[in-house]
Design a protein around this motif. Sequence first.
Motif, PDB file in Angstrom:
ATOM      1  N   PHE A  42       0.748  -1.156  -0.034  1.00  0.00           N
ATOM      2  CA  PHE A  42       0.084  -0.119   0.116  1.00  0.00           C
ATOM      3  C   PHE A  42       0.806   0.981  -0.032  1.00  0.00           C
ATOM      4  N   GLU A  43       1.856   1.249   0.816  1.00  0.00           N
ATOM      5  CA  GLU A  43       2.665   2.345   0.925  1.00  0.00           C
ATOM      6  C   GLU A  43       3.451   2.635  -0.380  1.00  0.00           C
ATOM      7  N   MET A  44       3.873   1.240  -0.896  1.00  0.00           N
ATOM      8  CA  MET A  44       4.781   1.687  -2.309  1.00  0.00           C
ATOM      9  C   MET A  44       3.630   2.305  -3.427  1.00  0.00           C
ATOM     10  N   LEU A  45       2.432   2.105  -3.289  1.00  0.00           N
ATOM     11  CA  LEU A  45       1.392   2.317  -4.366  1.00  0.00           C
ATOM     12  C   LEU A  45       1.320   4.098  -4.215  1.00  0.00           C
ATOM     13  N   THR A  46       1.326   4.241  -2.652  1.00  0.00           N
ATOM     14  CA  THR A  46       0.780   5.819  -2.501  1.00  0.00           C
ATOM     15  C   THR A  46       1.988   6.713  -2.266  1.00  0.00           C
ATOM     16  N   TRP A  47       3.041   6.130  -1.864  1.00  0.00           N
ATOM     17  CA  TRP A  47       4.307   7.059  -1.657  1.00  0.00           C
ATOM     18  C   TRP A  47       4.796   8.105  -3.156  1.00  0.00           C
ATOM     19  N   GLY A  48       5.546   8.898  -2.961  1.00  0.00           N
ATOM     20  CA  GLY A  48       5.690   9.704  -4.147  1.00  0.00           C
ATOM     21  C   GLY A  48       6.235   8.923  -5.171  1.00  0.00           C
ATOM     22  N   MET A  49       5.643   8.840  -6.463  1.00  0.00           N
ATOM     23  CA  MET A  49       5.875   8.069  -7.506  1.00  0.00           C
ATOM     24  C   MET A  49       7.234   8.798  -8.232  1.00  0.00           C
ATOM     25  N   ASP A  50       7.509   9.741  -7.969  1.00  0.00           N
ATOM     26  CA  ASP A  50       8.474  10.494  -8.683  1.00  0.00           C
ATOM     27  C   ASP A  50       9.911   9.826  -8.025  1.00  0.00           C
ATOM     28  N   ASP A  51       9.690   9.646  -6.820  1.00  0.00           N
ATOM     29  CA  ASP A  51      10.968   8.845  -6.092  1.00  0.00           C
ATOM     30  C   ASP A  51      11.091   7.566  -6.619  1.00  0.00           C
ATOM     31  N   PHE A  52       9.989   6.989  -6.598  1.00  0.00           N
ATOM     32  CA  PHE A  52       9.922   5.364  -7.192  1.00  0.00           C
ATOM     33  C   PHE A  52      10.684   5.292  -8.653  1.00  0.00           C
ATOM     34  N   VAL A  53      10.162   6.041  -9.411  1.00  0.00           N
ATOM     35  CA  VAL A  53      10.430   6.119 -10.752  1.00  0.00           C
ATOM     36  C   VAL A  53      11.971   6.585 -10.997  1.00  0.00           C
ATOM     37  N   MET A  54      12.336   7.598 -10.128  1.00  0.00           N
ATOM     38  CA  MET A  54      13.690   7.697 -10.176  1.00  0.00           C
ATOM     39  C   MET A  54      14.725   6.641  -9.917  1.00  0.00           C
ATOM     40  N   ASP A  55      14.150   6.040  -8.709  1.00  0.00           N
ATOM     41  CA  ASP A  55      15.110   5.030  -8.437  1.00  0.00           C
ATOM     42  C   ASP A  55      14.691   3.653  -8.532  1.00  0.00           C
ATOM     43  N   TRP A  56      14.261   3.380  -9.688  1.00  0.00           N
ATOM     44  CA  TRP A  56      13.539   2.220 -10.085  1.00  0.00           C
ATOM     45  C   TRP A  56      14.670   1.181 -10.547  1.00  0.00           C
ATOM     46  N   ASN A  57      15.679   1.551 -11.017  1.00  0.00           N
ATOM     47  CA  ASN A  57      16.955   0.770 -11.352  1.00  0.00           C
ATOM     48  C   ASN A  57      17.918   0.410  -9.952  1.00  0.00           C
ATOM     49  N   SER A  58      17.327   0.880  -8.746  1.00  0.00           N
ATOM     50  CA  SER A  58      18.214   0.723  -7.607  1.00  0.00           C
ATOM     51  C   SER A  58      18.304  -0.746  -7.377  1.00  0.00           C
ATOM     52  N   HIS A  59      19.270  -1.365  -6.457  1.00  0.00           N
ATOM     53  CA  HIS A  59      19.317  -2.514  -5.910  1.00  0.00           C
ATOM     54  C   HIS A  59      17.898  -2.809  -4.923  1.00  0.00           C
ATOM     55  N   TYR A  60      17.630  -2.088  -4.249  1.00  0.00           N
ATOM     56  CA  TYR A  60      16.363  -2.064  -3.248  1.00  0.00           C
ATOM     57  C   TYR A  60      15.325  -2.372  -4.008  1.00  0.00           C
ATOM     58  N   HIS A  61      14.810  -1.367  -4.955  1.00  0.00           N
ATOM     59  CA  HIS A  61      13.735  -1.631  -5.699  1.00  0.00           C
ATOM     60  C   HIS A  61      13.863  -2.864  -6.522  1.00  0.00           C
ATOM     61  N   ARG A  62      14.886  -3.256  -7.321  1.00  0.00           N
ATOM     62  CA  ARG A  62      14.684  -4.612  -7.750  1.00  0.00           C
ATOM     63  C   ARG A  62      14.387  -5.833  -6.826  1.00  0.00           C
ATOM     64  N   ASP A  63      15.103  -5.476  -5.655  1.00  0.00           N
ATOM     65  CA  ASP A  63      14.720  -6.683  -4.486  1.00  0.00           C
ATOM     66  C   ASP A  63      13.257  -6.624  -4.235  1.00  0.00           C
ATOM     67  N   VAL A  64      12.720  -5.563  -4.037  1.00  0.00           N
ATOM     68  CA  VAL A  64      11.298  -5.539  -3.638  1.00  0.00           C
ATOM     69  C   VAL A  64      10.458  -6.307  -5.012  1.00  0.00           C
ATOM     70  N   LEU A  65      10.776  -5.639  -6.062  1.00  0.00           N
ATOM     71  CA  LEU A  65       9.848  -6.180  -7.423  1.00  0.00           C
ATOM     72  C   LEU A  65      10.090  -7.766  -7.611  1.00  0.00           C
ATOM     73  N   ASN A  69       7.286 -10.728  -7.265  1.00  0.00           N
ATOM     74  CA  ASN A  69       7.168 -11.739  -8.435  1.00  0.00           C
ATOM     75  C   ASN A  69       7.264 -12.898  -7.602  1.00  0.00           C
ATOM     76  N   ARG A  70       8.228 -13.382  -6.793  1.00  0.00           N
ATOM     77  CA  ARG A  70       8.055 -14.827  -6.427  1.00  0.00           C
ATOM     78  C   ARG A  70       6.854 -14.974  -5.559  1.00  0.00           C
ATOM     79  N   GLN A  71       6.417 -14.023  -4.699  1.00  0.00           N
ATOM     80  CA  GLN A  71       5.177 -14.190  -3.942  1.00  0.00           C
ATOM     81  C   GLN A  71       4.066 -14.565  -4.789  1.00  0.00           C
ATOM     82  N   TYR A  72       3.997 -13.765  -5.876  1.00  0.00           N
ATOM     83  CA  TYR A  72       2.760 -13.804  -6.735  1.00  0.00           C
ATOM     84  C   TYR A  72       2.743 -15.044  -7.508  1.00  0.00           C
ATOM     85  N   LYS A  73       3.867 -15.740  -7.956  1.00  0.00           N
ATOM     86  CA  LYS A  73       4.065 -16.827  -8.527  1.00  0.00           C
ATOM     87  C   LYS A  73       3.736 -17.929  -7.617  1.00  0.00           C
TER      88      LYS A  73
END
Length: 234
Positions: A42-65, A69-73
């Motif tokens: 919920f926080e990931m969807l509601t926090w500042g999207m500019d910050d998420f888009v700017m750091d989408w290639n960071s190790h942290y965000h890749r780990d989150v995604l 993905n593993r949990q969904y599968k």
Amino acid sequence: MVSTRSSTTIAITLSLLLLLGASTPCEARKASLFRTHRPNVFEMLTWGMDDFVMDWNSHYHRDVLEHFNRQYKCAHLCADRNRMIRESSIADNPMQFVSEPVSNAVARHTVKIQLPGVSPEDVKVNALGDILSIEASRKWTKELLPELDEESKKCNCQDLASTLLGQTDKFSRRLRLPRSVAKDKISVEWNKSENEMVISLPEQEPEVFNVKVVEVEHPKEVEAPHKEPTTAAS
């Protein structure tokens, strides 16, 4: 014009931010403001999207995604396994009805039911009035459960198998018999190779009555004599 209360609130907020900035270095300040804890969905969807888009290639965000993905599968794999376990139960097994003509006026009805893992001793068939009751039961064992594949093992699915082992799996049906069925001739056969129960419901043979033809001679009717009408004297 900004009200006095709003001005006071803004001033207090800026003062707190300045105090916080003075007590922590620049990098630590950024971490404390935006990385205080790992955000949930919920926080990931509601926090500042500019910050998420700017750091989408960071190790942290890749780990989150990757984690999402593993949990969904795994959620889909575990749900599919539970669906397979429910479908392997005999509670909802279908019944097959077959009718074969024996003669012009008589037919034989057959009911076939697949009951894997059930022994003939655990089957009860009763005919009471025009109701046919069919009951069968078995115990859940590992052999009756769908095989656990490697992907499901990796996901560590908490499926229904752990709660079903040792429990009783029941099959129960009630059928309304036609009036033409001969209840004293109902028979049940067990096909061991197919794990199939076959119930035969033959119809009663219609009674044939020979009606004797009796010859009857009816007497002829005799006509009454014809009388001429008499005329009155003048």
